[in-house]
Design an enzyme around this catalytic site. Structure first.
Site, mmCIF file in Angstrom:
data_model
loop_
_atom_site.group_PDB
_atom_site.id
_atom_site.type_symbol
_atom_site.label_atom_id
_atom_site.label_comp_id
_atom_site.label_asym_id
_atom_site.label_seq_id
_atom_site.Cartn_x
_atom_site.Cartn_y
_atom_site.Cartn_z
ATOM 1 N N LYS A 198 37.315 55.165 52.523
ATOM 2 C CA LYS A 198 37.610 53.925 53.628
ATOM 3 C C LYS A 198 36.836 52.867 53.465
ATOM 4 C CE LYS A 198 41.005 55.478 56.155
ATOM 5 N NZ LYS A 198 41.602 56.850 55.774
ATOM 6 N N HIS A 217 47.334 50.657 56.169
ATOM 7 C CA HIS A 217 47.034 51.923 56.340
ATOM 8 C C HIS A 217 48.230 52.814 56.456
ATOM 9 C CE1 HIS A 217 44.895 55.148 58.921
ATOM 10 N NE2 HIS A 217 44.566 55.454 57.713
ATOM 11 N N SER A 235 44.943 58.455 62.196
ATOM 12 C CA SER A 235 44.571 59.893 61.936
ATOM 13 C C SER A 235 45.280 60.872 62.533
ATOM 14 C CB SER A 235 43.071 60.012 61.893
ATOM 15 O OG SER A 235 42.827 61.398 61.344
ATOM 16 N N LYS A 239 50.830 60.863 58.488
ATOM 17 C CA LYS A 239 51.294 60.031 56.941
ATOM 18 C C LYS A 239 51.330 61.071 55.921
ATOM 19 C CE LYS A 239 47.162 57.513 57.669
ATOM 20 N NZ LYS A 239 47.104 57.981 58.883
ATOM 21 N N ASP A 254 47.666 57.003 51.567
ATOM 22 C CA ASP A 254 47.007 56.532 52.902
ATOM 23 C C ASP A 254 46.606 55.144 52.794
ATOM 24 O OD1 ASP A 254 45.317 57.275 55.240
ATOM 25 O OD2 ASP A 254 43.666 56.908 54.040
ATOM 26 N N ARG A 319 39.718 69.203 55.262
ATOM 27 C CA ARG A 319 40.365 68.273 54.262
ATOM 28 C C ARG A 319 40.316 68.958 52.796
ATOM 29 N NH1 ARG A 319 42.496 63.164 56.239
ATOM 30 N NH2 ARG A 319 41.561 62.906 58.270
#
Ligand code: ATP
Ligand code: MN
Length: 530
Positions: A198, A217, A235, A239, A254, A319
């Site tokens: 990020k 984004h 978030s 997506k 992303d 993740r």
């Protein structure tokens, strides 16, 4: 812009290291990660790591250097500032800290377009972070076009360095500091790997508009005729989940740019949430979690090393990080042309928004600037209860310029392309959080497919009395009652109260844009009620 000597900075840090390793192979990085401790192989050969206290981003610890370039460009309401001399001191101290340690140097690219590309070098003492960013960014060997004029970016990653608020001007011991003029980033005091990707995105989002690129984004994929679709959302709104579709090659997960030639991926990999991951609902992502080289963050394993994706005892924000090559279908060059469809994802925990609504271009810009979702538990530290979130451009923490800069660019692109915008609610139905339930992924996918394939071009639509957008009355394979939230609630008055509350929150939030943005395209309460 000043021409900073990135080679000099990198060489300086490398010279101080005990055993610098440049662009190690994946097996070599996995081996060193295991040797450094705190990592283990799963039963299927992925690398499992823990990030300790920080299992999400720390947006309040992110700072942008205030200088001639940023002073009048950055939206400071939304970003912390750092004096240039504090940044230099922080960088010097971090360099000192990295001395005499193992050091991994990753030379990567960001931007699948030779028109707008960054040559990103990440220096980190942690082998698994090196593997993470190698999975996430574009590897030179991927065969994508390499720009002769790619801008240098250097990321100095020192996860175990503790910043000193008095000395470095930080809020806590954790800091993500971005120098936009020289394109240097310092990340310290957090092991959460998402900060690295990020940070690259934040630099891109600062510079891209001036080069005529709208930074976004969003995830993106390609339809059967090669028509691109974009999926914006905060978030946890879907997506990654929804852009993985067996019928539609993925452009990216992303972060994307949209310029005159179309859409391009900024990254070369995916960073998927794995909480409650199932092989049935998300087969591509599930398969990617079982491969050698994938990094699993904060996933609990059983005694045999098999991931327990339902276990959220460490965090909800578990993740998997893997390269695009882990997926069965990827769009050639990870680019798309001009998008035909733009989808705004939201996970409305109030259960008020319909699961699918068609937006006019003005409504699209309104919802883009609003950036609404409701957080139940998320990527940011300290969020455990549901709450409404408005994050401009569906990504305020990484969008340094004023939202209306990005909003105007989106408006212009929607106008020129004629792309159709939709609002897709992947959140609650039959009542808000605690009463209703989250819409199942299969239903959401059917709604999405209908919107993407043009199957809703001729169906009857009703106009939502509060939000003003159009809601389809029937979608193939979907219970019509689901389409109208009022009908899914057992208590009609409770629905009206919740809806009025949400409309109020939208309107209150939008006030911050003043006359510079069109509030008329947003929701309205009937006059008597207001
Ligand atoms: P981030 O920006 O943090 O990467 P994201 O927008 O990519 O977030 P996803 O990783 O796609 O979000 O997360 C969506 C999560 O919600 C997944 O864990 C998915 O399994 C879950 N989910 C549950 N119901 C739905 C639904 N109806 N549609 C989409 N996702 C759903
Ligand atoms: Mn994602």
């Amino acid at each position: 812009m000043t021409h900073f000597d990135h080679q000099g900075l990198r060489a300086d840090i490398v010279a101080g290291a005990s055993a610098p390793v440049h662009n190690a192979t994946v097996p070599a990085l996995v081996a060193r990660a295991l040797g450094q401790g705190g990592a283990q192989l799963t039963a299927h050969g992925a690398l499992s790591v823990e990030t300790g206290a920080f299992t999400g981003r720390s947006p309040k610890d992110k700072f942008i250097v205030r200088d001639g370039l940023t002073e009048n460009a950055v939206w400071w309401d939304n970003a912390g500032g750092m004096a240039p001399d504090r940044f230099d001191l922080l960088l010097a101290d971090v360099k000192e800290h990295l001395g005499h340690q193992e050091l991994f140097v990753e030379d990567l690219l960001a931007g699948a377009s030779a028109r707008h590309q960054y040559a990103v070098t990440v220096l980190t003492p942690s082998a698994w972070h090196a593997l993470f960013i190698r999975n996430l960014l574009i590897r030179p060997e991927d065969g994508l076009p390499i720009a002769a004029d790619a801008r240098d970016v250097t990321i100095v990653h020192a996860p175990l360095f503790q910043a000193d608020p008095d000395r470095h001007g930080t809020r806590t011991e954790t800091v993500i500091a971005l120098d936009m003029s020289r394109n240097i980033v310092v990340i310290a005091g957090t092991l959460y790997a998402g900060e690295i990707k990020k940070a690259v995105f934040s630099l891109f989002n600062f510079h891209a508009p001036r080069a005529g690129v709208l930074p976004m984004h969003c995830s993106a994929n390609l339809g059967p005729e090669g028509e691109a679709a974009l999926f914006f959302g905060l978030s946890g709104t879907g997506k990654t989940t929804l852009s993985n579709d067996s019928a539609r090659p993925l452009i990216g997960d992303d972060e994307h740019g949209w310029d005159d030639a179309g859409v391009f991926n900024l990254e070369g990999g995916c960073y998927a949430k794995t909480v409650r991951l199932s092989a049935e609902a998300e087969p591509e992502i599930y398969a990617a979690t079982q491969r050698f080289g994938t990094v699993l963050e904060n996933v609990v394993l059983d005694k045999q090393g098999v991931p327990i994706f339902d276990d959220i005892s460490r965090t909800e924000n578990t993740r998997a990080a893997y390269p695009l090559a882990a997926l069965p279908k990827v769009a050639p060059g990870t680019v798309g042309g001009t998008p035909k469809t733009v989808v705004f994802l939201t996970a409305d925990a109030f259960g008020v928004l319909p699961p699918l609504a068609r937006l006019t271009p003005e409504q699209a810009v309104y919802h883009f600037l609003s950036g609404y979702t409701a957080k139940v538990a998320g990527t940011e530290r300290g969020i455990t209860e549901p709450q409404a979130t408005f994050s401009a451009c569906f990504g305020a923490p990484f969008m340094p310029l004023h939202p209306t800069v990005y909003g105007a660019m989106l408006a212009e692109r929607l106008r020129r392309s004629g792309a159709q915008a939709w609002l897709l609610n992947t959140g609650w139905t039959g009542g808000g959080y605690g009463v209703g339930r989250r819409i199942d992924i299969a239903s959401t996918r059917r709604l999405l497919t209908a919107a993407l394939d043009g199957g809703l071009d001729d169906v009857a639509m009703r106009t939502d009395p509060l939000f003003g957008f159009e809601v389809p009355e029937a979608v193939p394979g979907v219970d019509p009652a689901l389409l109208d939230p009022r009908q899914t609630w057992s208590d009609a008055e409770a629905y009206e109260r919740a809806a009025a509350r949400l409309v109020g929150l939208f309107r209150k939030n939008f006030e911050k844009f003043g006359a510079g943005a069109d509030a008329g395209a947003g929701p309205h309460l009937a006059e008597a009620a207001e």
